[in-house]
Scaffold this motif. Structure first.
Motif, PDB file in Angstrom:
ATOM      1  N   GLU A  64      11.120 -20.296 -32.738  1.00  0.00           N
ATOM      2  CA  GLU A  64      10.825 -20.933 -34.025  1.00  0.00           C
ATOM      3  C   GLU A  64      11.468 -22.306 -34.114  1.00  0.00           C
ATOM      4  OE1 GLU A  64      12.248 -18.112 -36.828  1.00  0.00           O
ATOM      5  OE2 GLU A  64      10.527 -16.740 -36.592  1.00  0.00           O
ATOM      6  N   ARG A  65      12.650 -22.457 -33.524  1.00  0.00           N
ATOM      7  CA  ARG A  65      13.327 -23.762 -33.487  1.00  0.00           C
ATOM      8  C   ARG A  65      12.779 -24.670 -32.385  1.00  0.00           C
ATOM      9  NH1 ARG A  65      19.050 -22.586 -31.931  1.00  0.00           N
ATOM     10  NH2 ARG A  65      19.110 -24.851 -31.715  1.00  0.00           N
ATOM     11  N   GLN A  66      11.951 -24.068 -31.497  1.00  0.00           N
ATOM     12  CA  GLN A  66      11.483 -24.786 -30.296  1.00  0.00           C
ATOM     13  C   GLN A  66      12.688 -25.311 -29.507  1.00  0.00           C
ATOM     14  OE1 GLN A  66       8.646 -27.759 -31.684  1.00  0.00           O
ATOM     15  NE2 GLN A  66       6.976 -26.272 -31.626  1.00  0.00           N
ATOM     16  N   ALA A  67      13.679 -24.421 -29.381  1.00  0.00           N
ATOM     17  CA  ALA A  67      14.923 -24.772 -28.705  1.00  0.00           C
ATOM     18  C   ALA A  67      15.091 -23.931 -27.455  1.00  0.00           C
ATOM     19  CB  ALA A  67      16.115 -24.555 -29.638  1.00  0.00           C
ATOM     20  N   HIS A  68      15.697 -24.518 -26.440  1.00  0.00           N
ATOM     21  CA  HIS A  68      16.036 -23.767 -25.237  1.00  0.00           C
ATOM     22  C   HIS A  68      17.296 -22.951 -25.499  1.00  0.00           C
ATOM     23  CE1 HIS A  68      13.773 -26.763 -22.408  1.00  0.00           C
ATOM     24  NE2 HIS A  68      13.015 -26.255 -23.367  1.00  0.00           N
ATOM     25  N   GLY A  69      17.495 -21.914 -24.707  1.00  0.00           N
ATOM     26  CA  GLY A  69      18.687 -21.088 -24.848  1.00  0.00           C
ATOM     27  C   GLY A  69      18.880 -20.228 -23.620  1.00  0.00           C
ATOM     28  N   ALA A  92      12.997 -12.721 -18.420  1.00  0.00           N
ATOM     29  CA  ALA A  92      13.164 -14.047 -17.818  1.00  0.00           C
ATOM     30  C   ALA A  92      11.812 -14.640 -17.454  1.00  0.00           C
ATOM     31  CB  ALA A  92      14.051 -13.950 -16.569  1.00  0.00           C
ATOM     32  N   VAL A  93      10.935 -13.801 -16.927  1.00  0.00           N
ATOM     33  CA  VAL A  93       9.586 -14.264 -16.580  1.00  0.00           C
ATOM     34  C   VAL A  93       8.778 -14.534 -17.845  1.00  0.00           C
ATOM     35  CG1 VAL A  93       7.413 -13.600 -15.475  1.00  0.00           C
ATOM     36  CG2 VAL A  93       9.591 -13.078 -14.360  1.00  0.00           C
ATOM     37  N   GLU A  94       8.859 -13.617 -18.801  1.00  0.00           N
ATOM     38  CA  GLU A  94       8.035 -13.722 -20.013  1.00  0.00           C
ATOM     39  C   GLU A  94       8.416 -14.919 -20.872  1.00  0.00           C
ATOM     40  OE1 GLU A  94       6.899 -10.840 -23.803  1.00  0.00           O
ATOM     41  OE2 GLU A  94       7.390  -9.966 -21.839  1.00  0.00           O
ATOM     42  N   TRP A  95       9.700 -15.285 -20.886  1.00  0.00           N
ATOM     43  CA  TRP A  95      10.164 -16.352 -21.773  1.00  0.00           C
ATOM     44  C   TRP A  95      10.472 -17.660 -21.049  1.00  0.00           C
ATOM     45  CZ3 TRP A  95      14.096 -12.646 -24.580  1.00  0.00           C
ATOM     46  CH2 TRP A  95      13.366 -11.749 -25.395  1.00  0.00           C
ATOM     47  N   ALA A  96      10.178 -17.719 -19.770  1.00  0.00           N
ATOM     48  CA  ALA A  96      10.470 -18.946 -19.009  1.00  0.00           C
ATOM     49  C   ALA A  96       9.740 -20.149 -19.590  1.00  0.00           C
ATOM     50  CB  ALA A  96      10.103 -18.754 -17.540  1.00  0.00           C
ATOM     51  N   HIS A  97       8.529 -19.932 -20.086  1.00  0.00           N
ATOM     52  CA  HIS A  97       7.727 -21.040 -20.634  1.00  0.00           C
ATOM     53  C   HIS A  97       8.394 -21.660 -21.858  1.00  0.00           C
ATOM     54  CE1 HIS A  97       6.212 -19.184 -24.400  1.00  0.00           C
ATOM     55  NE2 HIS A  97       6.473 -18.056 -23.760  1.00  0.00           N
ATOM     56  N   ALA A  98       9.234 -20.872 -22.546  1.00  0.00           N
ATOM     57  CA  ALA A  98       9.902 -21.355 -23.756  1.00  0.00           C
ATOM     58  C   ALA A  98      11.280 -21.939 -23.469  1.00  0.00           C
ATOM     59  CB  ALA A  98      10.022 -20.211 -24.767  1.00  0.00           C
ATOM     60  N   GLY A  99      11.654 -21.991 -22.206  1.00  0.00           N
ATOM     61  CA  GLY A  99      12.973 -22.532 -21.861  1.00  0.00           C
ATOM     62  C   GLY A  99      14.112 -21.590 -22.182  1.00  0.00           C
ATOM     63  N   ILE A 100      13.822 -20.283 -22.225  1.00  0.00           N
ATOM     64  CA  ILE A 100      14.860 -19.279 -22.491  1.00  0.00           C
ATOM     65  C   ILE A 100      15.190 -18.588 -21.176  1.00  0.00           C
ATOM     66  CG2 ILE A 100      15.470 -17.179 -23.746  1.00  0.00           C
ATOM     67  CD1 ILE A 100      13.425 -18.017 -25.885  1.00  0.00           C
ATOM     68  N   ARG A 101      16.416 -18.755 -20.721  1.00  0.00           N
ATOM     69  CA  ARG A 101      16.857 -18.112 -19.489  1.00  0.00           C
ATOM     70  C   ARG A 101      17.494 -16.751 -19.805  1.00  0.00           C
ATOM     71  NH1 ARG A 101      20.828 -19.921 -17.021  1.00  0.00           N
ATOM     72  NH2 ARG A 101      21.748 -21.316 -18.592  1.00  0.00           N
ATOM     73  N   VAL A 102      17.201 -15.770 -18.983  1.00  0.00           N
ATOM     74  CA  VAL A 102      17.758 -14.428 -19.172  1.00  0.00           C
ATOM     75  C   VAL A 102      18.297 -13.944 -17.828  1.00  0.00           C
ATOM     76  CG1 VAL A 102      17.369 -12.089 -20.026  1.00  0.00           C
ATOM     77  CG2 VAL A 102      15.969 -13.982 -20.898  1.00  0.00           C
TER      78      VAL A 102
END
Length: 373
Positions: A250-255, A292-302
């Motif tokens: 929602e913030r369009q922020a990486h994390g 990690a695969v599902e959220w990689a496009h959003a810049g979220i590392r897991v």
């Protein structure tokens, strides 16, 4: 050369192919003559024992127990070992690590800094969670401790603040808050995250350390306790990760997120039986890879950290009640030693920070090479 090859191919294609022969009818095979049928026969295999020695007795050619009573004894679970997770009021307290977070003049990468970041640590009031929360505070992050025990969470949060002040006089003190949450409940997760956002304004990182283990043989494990174990270890990890991911998107922020698994997600511990816990930690490990695969496009590392045997306050109490376990555990660790909670401080800081910018879906084992054997 290329042109001549094309010419040869064209000439071969132009040649007239001879007509194929018509298929012949398939006739049923004649039954073999009775004399040609060879009956199956076998004779017992006689083993030549004339050259057998003690080493042969230790192989599959030996009888069970022939090489000694030690056969397989270190690789089996024991049903008589039973450790039930204590009630909340009976859990031992944990204290912040002393002497690990003071001002120093040694140079290091700036990418390890967590200045201006906000991190949530579930299960952060005690044990591994508290030490990892301290690592993030020491690295400059504001931290929200999430725990089932609100009072213990507040004591731990104040302890982190007091330790930081003592070790960093004159420095700006990071903001550390404590929040109640039953991570197995979607409603409780959303309420706690909403409260954290009011206090801190945002969340950049998540460490899911809420979890527990019990030792029951599988047949005797009470189903309600097994459901509770899975609810905290697996459901709680998933629910909080999804809630924070929604906020970041929602913030369009990486994390970045770090899920706390266990070496038990890759090996089977002995001698204590703990099949549901092992399976739960295997689920956490693969959940980290999948998200990690599902959220990689959003810049979220897991990523995942899989600790080995760590001497927390609770583990110390268990070993005092079961002194033989310590010898059995350390005999199976290639490093020969159990770890201490502070051995995870560098690992969690690395995976949460920009120092691991291109690392996602990884499982970092901190187990003294246990899972390598």
């Amino acid at each position: 050369m290329f042109r001549s090859n094309l010419v040869r191919q064209a000439m071969r294609a132009a040649r007239v192919q001879p007509p194929r022969a018509a298929p012949t009818a398939i006739r049923p095979a004649a039954r073999p003559a009775a004399a040609s049928i060879r009956p199956f026969s076998s004779a017992p295999c006689r083993r030549d024992d004339s050259n057998r020695d003690d080493v042969d007795a230790a192989t599959t050619s030996g009888e069970p127990g022939e090489s000694g009573d030690h056969e397989g004894q270190y690789a089996r679970t024991q049903d008589n070992i039973r450790v039930e997770y204590p009630e909340e009021d009976d859990l031992p307290r944990s204290q912040p690590v002393q002497g690990r977070g003071g001002v120093h003049s040694k140079r290091t990468l700036a990418s390890f800094s967590l200045e201006d970041r906000v991190a949530v640590v579930t299960g952060g009031a005690r044990g591994l969670g508290l030490v990892m929360a301290q690592a993030l505070v020491t690295s400059g992050a504001d931290v929200a401790i999430v725990d089932m025990n609100r009072d213990e969470g507040q004591r731990s949060a104040q302890g982190l603040i007091d330790t930081f002040k003592a070790e960093n006089p004159g420095s700006t003190v990071p903001k550390v808050t404590a929040h109640f949450c039953d991570v197995s409940s979607p409603t409780s997760v959303n309420q706690s995250l909403s409260e954290i956002l009011k206090e801190h304004g945002k969340v950049d990182h998540l460490v899911t350390s809420a979890g527990f283990t019990e030792n029951y043989d599988a047949i005797s494990y009470p189903h309600d306790r097994m459901q509770k174990l899975w609810g905290v270890n697996v459901d709680g990890t998933y629910l909080y990760a999804v809630a924070v991911a929604k906020h970041l998107m929602e913030r369009q922020a990486h994390g970045s997120m770090v899920m706390i698994g266990s070496m038990s997600g890759a090996i089977v511990n002995v001698p204590q039986p703990q099949a549901p816990y092992n399976a739960a930690k295997a689920a956490v490990r693969h959940l980290a890879s999948s998200l990690a695969v599902e959220w990689a496009h959003a810049g979220i590392r897991v990523n995942c950290i899989s600790p080995g045997y760590m001497l927390t306050a609770l583990t110390k109490k268990i070993l005092e009640d079961n002194p033989e376990l310590q010898k059995q555990w350390t005999s199976l660790i290639p490093a020969g030693k159990m770890g201490r909670p502070e051995d995870l401080m560098g690992a969690v800081t690395f995976l949460i920070s920009d120092a691991s910018h291109y690392v996602t879906g990884a499982d970092l084992r901190v187990d003294g090479a246990y899972t390598c054997t």
